[in-house]
Write a protein that holds these residues in place. Structure first.
Motif, PDB file in Angstrom:
ATOM      1  N   GLY A  50      24.368  34.954  35.846  1.00 47.94           N
ATOM      2  CA  GLY A  50      25.218  35.873  35.555  1.00 47.94           C
ATOM      3  C   GLY A  50      23.980  36.937  35.154  1.00 47.94           C
ATOM      4  O   GLY A  50      23.030  36.647  34.385  1.00 47.94           O
ATOM      5  N   THR A  51      24.318  38.281  35.453  1.00 43.10           N
ATOM      6  CA  THR A  51      23.427  39.288  34.952  1.00 43.10           C
ATOM      7  C   THR A  51      23.730  40.231  33.844  1.00 43.10           C
ATOM      8  O   THR A  51      22.818  40.883  33.354  1.00 43.10           O
ATOM      9  CB  THR A  51      23.210  40.458  36.569  1.00 43.10           C
ATOM     10  OG1 THR A  51      24.341  40.698  36.977  1.00 43.10           O
ATOM     11  CG2 THR A  51      22.256  39.613  37.573  1.00 43.10           C
ATOM     12  N   GLN A  76      35.646  38.883  32.183  1.00 40.02           N
ATOM     13  CA  GLN A  76      36.318  37.713  32.126  1.00 40.02           C
ATOM     14  C   GLN A  76      37.704  37.807  32.577  1.00 40.02           C
ATOM     15  O   GLN A  76      38.348  36.643  32.696  1.00 40.02           O
ATOM     16  CB  GLN A  76      35.861  36.949  30.982  1.00 40.02           C
ATOM     17  CG  GLN A  76      34.757  36.798  30.731  1.00 40.02           C
ATOM     18  CD  GLN A  76      34.034  36.315  29.236  1.00 40.02           C
ATOM     19  OE1 GLN A  76      35.135  35.644  28.826  1.00 40.02           O
ATOM     20  NE2 GLN A  76      33.032  36.577  28.551  1.00 40.02           N
ATOM     21  N   ASN A 112      24.305  28.978  34.719  1.00 37.64           N
ATOM     22  CA  ASN A 112      24.559  30.770  34.642  1.00 37.64           C
ATOM     23  C   ASN A 112      23.541  31.711  35.117  1.00 37.64           C
ATOM     24  O   ASN A 112      22.683  31.619  34.485  1.00 37.64           O
ATOM     25  CB  ASN A 112      25.056  30.748  33.342  1.00 37.64           C
ATOM     26  CG  ASN A 112      25.570  32.212  33.051  1.00 37.64           C
ATOM     27  OD1 ASN A 112      25.624  32.920  34.011  1.00 37.64           O
ATOM     28  ND2 ASN A 112      26.313  32.370  31.601  1.00 37.64           N
ATOM     29  N   GLU A 153      25.235  38.838  30.825  1.00 36.79           N
ATOM     30  CA  GLU A 153      25.666  37.905  29.957  1.00 36.79           C
ATOM     31  C   GLU A 153      25.518  38.448  28.434  1.00 36.79           C
ATOM     32  O   GLU A 153      24.396  39.367  28.219  1.00 36.79           O
ATOM     33  CB  GLU A 153      25.023  36.676  30.388  1.00 36.79           C
ATOM     34  CG  GLU A 153      25.249  36.055  31.529  1.00 36.79           C
ATOM     35  CD  GLU A 153      26.489  35.398  31.505  1.00 36.79           C
ATOM     36  OE1 GLU A 153      27.034  34.841  30.590  1.00 36.79           O
ATOM     37  OE2 GLU A 153      27.096  35.893  32.573  1.00 36.79           O
ATOM     38  N   THR A 170      32.866  34.827  34.437  1.00 36.23           N
ATOM     39  CA  THR A 170      33.179  36.052  35.346  1.00 36.23           C
ATOM     40  C   THR A 170      33.838  35.904  36.656  1.00 36.23           C
ATOM     41  O   THR A 170      34.298  36.630  37.316  1.00 36.23           O
ATOM     42  CB  THR A 170      32.227  36.923  35.532  1.00 36.23           C
ATOM     43  OG1 THR A 170      31.148  36.408  36.175  1.00 36.23           O
ATOM     44  CG2 THR A 170      31.633  37.763  34.306  1.00 36.23           C
ATOM     45  N   LYS A 171      33.646  34.579  37.385  1.00 39.51           N
ATOM     46  CA  LYS A 171      34.400  34.277  38.534  1.00 39.51           C
ATOM     47  C   LYS A 171      35.103  33.008  38.391  1.00 39.51           C
ATOM     48  O   LYS A 171      34.478  31.879  37.991  1.00 39.51           O
ATOM     49  CB  LYS A 171      33.159  34.140  39.537  1.00 39.51           C
ATOM     50  CG  LYS A 171      33.415  34.672  40.990  1.00 39.51           C
ATOM     51  CD  LYS A 171      32.491  34.707  41.587  1.00 39.51           C
ATOM     52  CE  LYS A 171      32.169  33.501  42.377  1.00 39.51           C
ATOM     53  NZ  LYS A 171      30.862  33.253  42.974  1.00 39.51           N
ATOM     54  N   SER A 196      28.920  31.111  34.498  1.00 42.22           N
ATOM     55  CA  SER A 196      29.170  32.589  33.930  1.00 42.22           C
ATOM     56  C   SER A 196      30.602  32.561  33.952  1.00 42.22           C
ATOM     57  O   SER A 196      31.401  32.216  34.908  1.00 42.22           O
ATOM     58  CB  SER A 196      28.619  33.588  34.708  1.00 42.22           C
ATOM     59  OG  SER A 196      29.173  34.700  34.622  1.00 42.22           O
TER      60      SER A 196
END
Ligand code: NAP
Length: 369
Positions: free
Chosen positions: A150-151, A301, A148, A153, A137-138, A135
């Motif tokens: 991610g919640t 992001q 991935n 996405e 985001t991190k 993901s």
């Protein structure tokens, strides 16, 4: 004549940015190739495919098949020893209904795998994505062990993760008497030249930069890889037994949007293009995201430094990636030459020095004779 147990290779999505490179490399290696397209009557898409490898030992076979329909896949796969499943919707903008992207990706993958099992195909190479691994985001360095999770996405990211998971689950649960081999390729953002005449999301991003559709850039990073290396990875994974049962992250270098634009500016500024090279403060991106839905998905992001472990790409697939600066410049020239970005009055095209130097050497050699 290539063999290695390969009799005929089916490439799905032959008309796409990646698919066409895969077809070309397979043909150059001497394989018998069958490609799927949604319509064989679309001359704009078909003509460049027919011209991919003029010296090919075997003419490219083209058949119609749609990921959203079951018809056509059994006959597409018939007599193929290997399948390279590239096709999947990759829209530049999120659709209002995410199922428009998810269903063809997941259901299409399943239809193709089932057809491959029924036809006793030896190996399927599946084009997944680095977005199924990480993901964005991190900050972090991701390996093939990561998924991935991610919640929040995008529909595309969900589609790639779900399709790849479905493929592994299906293949792992097959009874012994109908087992097929699966190898998965997880490319990061793809750059490099186009062989076809249809713009895809990669080209779209570069067009927006060359056309300066934004005066400044969000602080976003993207691991990148050249399309020629992506095609090469698929072709190698088709016969390299160490690839079976594994995922392969394809990544040359992590570039920030700003770095991509600086490379573009260095090559194209003198030719009349003015890509943005300044970075927008994050608070402005967050503010603008209230009005532009496409920006909203970029907010999580911001500043995330995403890296990937490309050991398998280098050591198993033996790919020493093309320098990514070259890929950025090549896709820049492609989008201008294809007419997706207007040619400016100052546009000169690719510098000819090398060709001229070669011509001088050739002339000197001729004189010597
Ligand atoms: P592309 O040029 O848009 O190619 C997508 C291909 O999928 C096209 O050939 C398209 O056929 C086909 N397709 C889409 N929906 C279909 C459907 N319902 N039925 C049959 N075919 C369908 O994009 P690309 O960049 O080459 O993407 C190819 C693959 O690479 C995809 O699996 C994508 O997820 C993956 N990938 C791409 C990137 C990247 O940065 N470009 C990165 C990682 C992974 P038409 O020509 O008929 O539209």
């Amino acid at each position: 004549m290539a063999s290695n147990g390969v009799t005929r290779v089916l490439v799905t999505g032959a008309s796409g940015y990646v698919g066409a490179h895969v077809v070309q490399q397979l043909q150059k290696a001497g394989h018998v190739v069958r490609g799927t397209v949604r319509s064989t009557k679309n001359e704009q898409k078909i003509k460049p495919l027919k011209e991919l490898c003029p010296d090919a030992a075997h003419e490219l076979e083209l058949v119609e098949a749609d990921l959203q329909k079951e018809d056509g896949w059994a006959s597409a796969v018939a007599d193929c020893s290997h399948v390279i499943h590239v096709a999947s919707p990759f829209p530049a903008n999120n659709p209002t209904n995410e199922e428009e992207v998810i269903r063809p990706a997941v259901d299409g993958t399943m239809v193709i795998l089932k057809a491959a099992v029924a036809a006793k195909v030896k190996r399927v190479v599946l084009t997944s994505s680095f977005v199924a691994v990480a993901s964005f985001t991190k900050s972090g360095t991701f390996t093939e062990k990561d998924w991935n999770t991610g919640t929040n996405e995008s529909p595309y990211n969900k589609s790639k993760t779900m399709a790849e998971k479905a493929a592994w689950d299906y293949v792992n649960e097959l009874p012994d008497d109908s087992k097929i081999e699966l190898a998965v390729i997880n490319p990061s953002f793809i750059l490099g030249p186009y062989l076809t005449s249809t713009k895809s999301t990669s080209g779209d991003v570069i067009c927006q930069m060359l056309e300066r559709q934004m005066p400044a850039l969000p602080s976003i990073s993207m691991p990148c890889i050249d399309v020629r290396d992506v095609a090469k990875a698929h072709v190698i994974a088709m016969t390299n037994d160490e690839a079976v049962g594994n995922r392969h992250i394809l990544l040359s270098k992590n570039l920030w949007f700003q770095e991509i634009c600086v490379i573009l500016a260095t090559e194209f500024k003198a030719q009349g293009y003015n890509p943005p090279t300044k970075v927008l403060p994050n608070f402005l991106v967050k503010f603008a995201a209230f009005f532009k839905t496409d920006l909203k998905q970029l907010v999580p992001q911001l500043d995330a430094d995403i890296k990937g472990d490309n050991t398998r790409m280098r050591e198993v697939l033996k790919i020493d990636p093309i320098p990514i600066e070259e890929s950025v410049i090549d896709i820049g020239y492609s989008v201008i030459e294809k007419g997706w970005v207007k040619k400016t009055p100052k546009y000169k095209g690719r510098p000819q020095e090398e060709t001229q130097e070669n011509a001088v050497v050739d002339a000197a050699v001729e004189e010597e004779k």
